[in-house]
Scaffold this active site. Structure first.
Site, PDB file in Angstrom:
ATOM      1  N   GLU A   4       3.705 -14.651  13.887  1.00 47.00           N
ATOM      2  CA  GLU A   4       3.677 -15.726  12.895  1.00 47.00           C
ATOM      3  C   GLU A   4       2.429 -16.601  13.050  1.00 47.00           C
ATOM      4  OE1 GLU A   4       7.606 -17.316  11.973  1.00 47.00           O
ATOM      5  OE2 GLU A   4       6.646 -19.281  12.179  1.00 47.00           O
TER       6      GLU A   4
ATOM      7  N   GLY B 252     -26.755  -1.793  -7.080  1.00 48.88           N
ATOM      8  CA  GLY B 252     -26.869  -0.602  -6.236  1.00 48.88           C
ATOM      9  C   GLY B 252     -27.123  -0.936  -4.773  1.00 48.88           C
TER      10      GLY B 252
ATOM     11  N   GLU C 258      -1.093  -7.679  10.916  1.00 47.81           N
ATOM     12  CA  GLU C 258      -0.030  -8.718  11.013  1.00 47.81           C
ATOM     13  C   GLU C 258       0.912  -8.670   9.813  1.00 47.81           C
ATOM     14  OE1 GLU C 258      -0.514  -9.617  13.868  1.00 47.81           O
ATOM     15  OE2 GLU C 258      -2.482 -10.489  14.219  1.00 47.81           O
TER      16      GLU C 258
ATOM     17  N   GLU D 286       3.963   1.941  16.467  1.00 52.52           N
ATOM     18  CA  GLU D 286       4.040   3.300  17.028  1.00 52.52           C
ATOM     19  C   GLU D 286       3.554   4.270  15.952  1.00 52.52           C
ATOM     20  OE1 GLU D 286       8.018   3.912  18.527  1.00 52.52           O
ATOM     21  OE2 GLU D 286       7.758   2.342  20.059  1.00 52.52           O
TER      22      GLU D 286
ATOM     23  N   ARG E 275      -0.493 -14.687  11.882  1.00 54.87           N
ATOM     24  CA  ARG E 275      -0.700 -14.615  10.417  1.00 54.87           C
ATOM     25  C   ARG E 275      -1.629 -15.718   9.943  1.00 54.87           C
ATOM     26  NH1 ARG E 275       5.290 -12.642   9.520  1.00 54.87           N
ATOM     27  NH2 ARG E 275       4.725 -10.466   9.761  1.00 54.87           N
TER      28      ARG E 275
ATOM     29  N   THR F  23      -5.158  -3.088  19.106  1.00 51.77           N
ATOM     30  CA  THR F  23      -6.461  -3.769  19.084  1.00 51.77           C
ATOM     31  C   THR F  23      -6.790  -4.263  20.487  1.00 51.77           C
ATOM     32  OG1 THR F  23      -6.091  -4.448  16.800  1.00 51.77           O
ATOM     33  CG2 THR F  23      -7.762  -5.673  18.034  1.00 51.77           C
TER      34      THR F  23
ATOM     35  N   GLY G 160       5.175   0.787  11.628  1.00 56.01           N
ATOM     36  CA  GLY G 160       4.393  -0.429  11.772  1.00 56.01           C
ATOM     37  C   GLY G 160       5.176  -1.586  11.172  1.00 56.01           C
ATOM     38  N   SER G 161       5.487  -1.477   9.873  1.00 58.28           N
ATOM     39  CA  SER G 161       6.244  -2.547   9.212  1.00 58.28           C
ATOM     40  C   SER G 161       7.664  -2.650   9.766  1.00 58.28           C
ATOM     41  CB  SER G 161       6.349  -2.261   7.704  1.00 58.28           C
ATOM     42  OG  SER G 161       5.094  -2.006   7.148  1.00 58.28           O
TER      43      SER G 161
ATOM     44  N   ARG H   6     -32.415 -11.964  -7.573  1.00 52.58           N
ATOM     45  CA  ARG H   6     -32.545 -10.746  -8.375  1.00 52.58           C
ATOM     46  C   ARG H   6     -32.741 -11.106  -9.856  1.00 52.58           C
ATOM     47  NH1 ARG H   6     -33.812  -5.416  -7.765  1.00 52.58           N
ATOM     48  NH2 ARG H   6     -32.755  -4.132  -9.316  1.00 52.58           N
TER      49      ARG H   6
HETATM   50  C1  LIG Z   1      -7.313  -1.727  12.648  1.00 55.29           C
HETATM   51  C2  LIG Z   1      -5.867  -1.990  12.937  1.00 55.29           C
HETATM   52  C3  LIG Z   1      -5.517  -2.745  14.046  1.00 55.29           C
HETATM   53  C4  LIG Z   1      -4.172  -2.949  14.374  1.00 55.29           C
HETATM   54  N1  LIG Z   1      -3.843  -3.647  15.516  1.00 55.29           N
HETATM   55  C5  LIG Z   1      -2.543  -3.714  15.914  1.00 55.29           C
HETATM   56  C6  LIG Z   1      -2.191  -4.303  17.179  1.00 55.29           C
HETATM   57  O1  LIG Z   1      -3.040  -4.839  17.894  1.00 55.29           O
HETATM   58  N2  LIG Z   1      -0.901  -4.236  17.583  1.00 55.29           N
HETATM   59  C7  LIG Z   1       0.075  -3.662  16.813  1.00 55.29           C
HETATM   60  O2  LIG Z   1       1.236  -3.666  17.232  1.00 55.29           O
HETATM   61  N3  LIG Z   1      -0.222  -3.119  15.585  1.00 55.29           N
HETATM   62  C8  LIG Z   1      -1.504  -3.131  15.136  1.00 55.29           C
HETATM   63  N4  LIG Z   1      -1.825  -2.559  13.917  1.00 55.29           N
HETATM   64  C9  LIG Z   1      -0.779  -1.924  13.135  1.00 55.29           C
HETATM   65  C10 LIG Z   1      -0.432  -2.702  11.886  1.00 55.29           C
HETATM   66  O3  LIG Z   1       0.307  -3.845  12.233  1.00 55.29           O
HETATM   67  C11 LIG Z   1       0.338  -1.743  10.965  1.00 55.29           C
HETATM   68  O4  LIG Z   1      -0.565  -0.746  10.513  1.00 55.29           O
HETATM   69  C12 LIG Z   1       0.975  -2.463   9.801  1.00 55.29           C
HETATM   70  O5  LIG Z   1       2.023  -3.281  10.246  1.00 55.29           O
HETATM   71  C13 LIG Z   1       1.521  -1.472   8.753  1.00 55.29           C
HETATM   72  O6  LIG Z   1       2.307  -0.493   9.373  1.00 55.29           O
HETATM   73  P1  LIG Z   1       2.062   1.057   9.033  1.00 55.29           P
HETATM   74  O7  LIG Z   1       0.626   1.322   9.155  1.00 55.29           O
HETATM   75  O8  LIG Z   1       2.997   1.838   9.875  1.00 55.29           O
HETATM   76  O9  LIG Z   1       2.484   1.196   7.518  1.00 55.29           O
HETATM   77  P2  LIG Z   1       3.973   1.453   7.005  1.00 55.29           P
HETATM   78  O10 LIG Z   1       4.915   0.495   7.627  1.00 55.29           O
HETATM   79  O11 LIG Z   1       4.266   2.891   7.121  1.00 55.29           O
HETATM   80  O12 LIG Z   1       3.815   1.073   5.469  1.00 55.29           O
HETATM   81  C14 LIG Z   1       3.174   1.944   4.530  1.00 55.29           C
HETATM   82  C15 LIG Z   1       3.197   1.283   3.153  1.00 55.29           C
HETATM   83  O13 LIG Z   1       4.559   1.050   2.735  1.00 55.29           O
HETATM   84  C16 LIG Z   1       4.765  -0.330   2.480  1.00 55.29           C
HETATM   85  N5  LIG Z   1       6.123  -0.704   2.890  1.00 55.29           N
HETATM   86  C17 LIG Z   1       6.693  -0.488   4.112  1.00 55.29           C
HETATM   87  N6  LIG Z   1       7.957  -0.965   4.123  1.00 55.29           N
HETATM   88  C18 LIG Z   1       8.192  -1.487   2.880  1.00 55.29           C
HETATM   89  C19 LIG Z   1       9.302  -2.141   2.271  1.00 55.29           C
HETATM   90  N7  LIG Z   1      10.445  -2.376   2.930  1.00 55.29           N
HETATM   91  N8  LIG Z   1       9.203  -2.527   0.983  1.00 55.29           N
HETATM   92  C20 LIG Z   1       8.030  -2.312   0.283  1.00 55.29           C
HETATM   93  N9  LIG Z   1       6.942  -1.700   0.815  1.00 55.29           N
HETATM   94  C21 LIG Z   1       7.024  -1.304   2.099  1.00 55.29           C
HETATM   95  C22 LIG Z   1       3.704  -1.056   3.287  1.00 55.29           C
HETATM   96  O14 LIG Z   1       3.442  -2.350   2.762  1.00 55.29           O
HETATM   97  C23 LIG Z   1       2.532  -0.101   3.162  1.00 55.29           C
HETATM   98  O15 LIG Z   1       1.908  -0.302   1.916  1.00 55.29           O
HETATM   99  C24 LIG Z   1      -3.171  -2.400  13.551  1.00 55.29           C
HETATM  100  C25 LIG Z   1      -3.529  -1.679  12.403  1.00 55.29           C
HETATM  101  C26 LIG Z   1      -4.855  -1.464  12.092  1.00 55.29           C
HETATM  102  C27 LIG Z   1      -5.219  -0.648  10.886  1.00 55.29           C
END
Ligand SMILES: Cc1cc2nc3c(=O)[nH]c(=O)nc-3n(C[C@H](O)[C@H](O)[C@H](O)COP(=O)(O)OP(=O)(O)OC[C@H]3O[C@@H](n4cnc5c(N)ncnc54)[C@H](O)[C@@H]3O)c2cc1C
Length: 401
Positions: A256, A356, A379, A131, A259, A162, A135-136, A284
């Site tokens: 999983e 370059g 993932e 959302e 991944r 995606t 994400g995480s 080159r």
């Molecule tokens: C091109 C693209 C396609 C995608 N496709 C899908 C899809 O099909 N379906 C879907 O559901 N999602 C999808 N995603 C979402 C993706 O799974 C999330 O972007 C990802 O899980 C990270 O979540 P976030 O972007 O909210 O980052 P955040 O969760 O906000 O994290 C930001 C940073 O903080 C770090 N962090 C967060 N929590 C912790 C913790 N507890 N300890 C240490 N570090 C932490 C993270 O590692 C990251 O570096 C897609 C993303 C992209 C860019």
């Protein structure tokens, strides 16, 4: 010399599938990938070719019209496809995750309804957890499904979907408090809803809007979108598995295997970067000889090849563990973490070898340089993988004193 990333112990059928996919990648994907990518164009013809090869049904059981192949076969095909163009592997990846979730967790009626058409590529899957605010931290999901007679009404906004535009079946994770007493942990009050929709953008079904494509740095061609649910009505028989409260586990199971898949994509992109680097280094010339004859460049090639081999071995190990029926979260987490980090490093080294010219859009490495970072995020980020790996290590190596 043996080529890199060979896999021992494959059956004749697996070898045949892989050589067919490799030939398709060399003939139909590599020659057009960079042009399509620069135009951010959906690879419609390539997708038709994948359908003909049966790749949309590779892991779907034969009784539903698929090829009934293993996760290893699937991952090796993904590696080949990502070697050609990572976005194409993204088109089948979310489809594969949804088909896997249906196979593992769907009711008989859900399997009968969707899997045969998914095997043909007629129904195309996407999955949606993320959302705008998360994400995480999947347990923090706020989108909600509320029971209303024989239906559920869904409200909320999803992000980073995606294949959001091209898919026709989206597995959407929502909170569903119905039937779960006060104080139930967040992850036990989540449900996966199977949302059918028309492909395209705008209001694709009453109460469901796919606003448009997100403009991205790389991973172009494949559409990534938001998804907005505003009073979306879903029949109760479209709750995955028929019971609420299991969505978190179903999605984590899907992610999983996803991944292993992302690890395979990292392997494929790294292999291509190595191929580009080793080829350019022999063409080159500087200071009177090919740059491949400078030891500094040879050392780079040696490091790149070693990383390609190591990532491939870990990816294969994680896939085989799952195929044997064992838990593989540790191996999948390690493979995803290592393969995506190594991919970024190998691509960076190939970029440096190009000098370059690596900065020019005429050279394929420029595209790979913008694509590799996506694998660090999708993932589950590196930090999330390390959390999974760390937790499992402490389970296995519990202090007994
Ligand atoms: C091109 C693209 C396609 C995608 N496709 C899908 C899809 O099909 N379906 C879907 O559901 N999602 C999808 N995603 C979402 C993706 O799974 C999330 O972007 C990802 O899980 C990270 O979540 P976030 O972007 O909210 O980052 P955040 O969760 O906000 O994290 C930001 C940073 O903080 C770090 N962090 C967060 N929590 C912790 C913790 N507890 N300890 C240490 N570090 C932490 C993270 O590692 C990251 O570096 C897609 C993303 C992209 C860019």
């Amino acid at each position: 010399m043996a080529r890199l990333a060979q896999t021992a112990g494959l059956s004749d059928v697996q070898q045949e599938i892989l050589s067919t996919v490799r030939a398709f990648v060399d003939k139909e994907i590599i020659p057009v990938a960079t042009q399509l990518e620069h135009r951010d164009e959906y690879p419609a013809e390539i997708v038709e070719g994948l359908k003909e090869l049966g790749l949309f049904g590779l892991m779907i059981p034969e009784e539903y019209g698929g090829l009934g192949e293993s996760l290893l076969t699937y991952a090796l095909c993904v590696e080949e496809i990502a070697r050609g163009w990572m976005s194409v592997s993204g088109i089948i990846n979310t489809h594969f995750i949804v088909a896997y979730m249906l196979k593992q967790h769907g009711t008989q009626e859900q399997k009968d309804t969707f899997l045969p058409r998914m095997a043909l590529g007629e129904v195309r899957g996407a999955f949606s957890m993320s959302e705008p605010a998360l994400g995480s931290d999947v347990a923090a999901i706020t989108s909600k499904g509320v029971r209303d007679g024989d239906e559920y009404v869904l409200n909320g906004q999803k992000m980073w979907l995606t294949n959001g535009g091209t898919s026709t079946l989206v597995a959407v994770l929502c909170r569903s408090d119905e039937g779960h007493p006060e104080g139930t942990p967040a992850h036990k009050s989540m449900t996966t809803f199977l949302v059918e929709k028309e492909p395209g953008f705008g209001e694709v079904r009453p109460g469901l809007t796919i606003p448009g494509k997100i403009d991205k740095m790389g991973y172009k061609g494949v559409d990534t979108t938001e998804l907005i649910m505003d009073g979306l009505h879903i029949p109760a028989n479209r709750v995955l598995g028929g019971a609420t409260g299991r969505g978190f586990y179903q999605m984590m199971d899907g992610v999983e295997v996803g991944r292993v898949n992302v690890a395979a994509r990292g392997c494929g992109v790294a292999q291509r970067a190595f191929e580009l680097g080793v080829s350019y280094a022999q063409q080159r010339h500087t200071f009177g000889k090919p740059i491949a004859q400078h030891q500094a460049i040879q050392f780079k090639l040696a490091e790149m090849a070693t990383k390609v081999e190591a990532a491939h071995a870990m990816m294969v190990n994680a896939a085989r563990k799952k195929d044997s029926g064992e838990r593989n979260d540790l191996e999948a987490g390690m493979a995803k973490y290592l393969a995506s980090e190594y991919c970024k490093e190998v691509v960076e080294d190939a970029f440096r070898i190009h000098g370059g010219y690596g900065f020019s859009k005429e050279y394929e490495i420029e595209r790979l340089y913008r694509e590799a970072p996506m694998l660090l995020i999708g993932e589950g980020t590196a930090e999330i993988q390390k959390m999974i790996i760390g937790r499992r290590l402490l389970e296995e190596y519990r202090f007994q004193g």
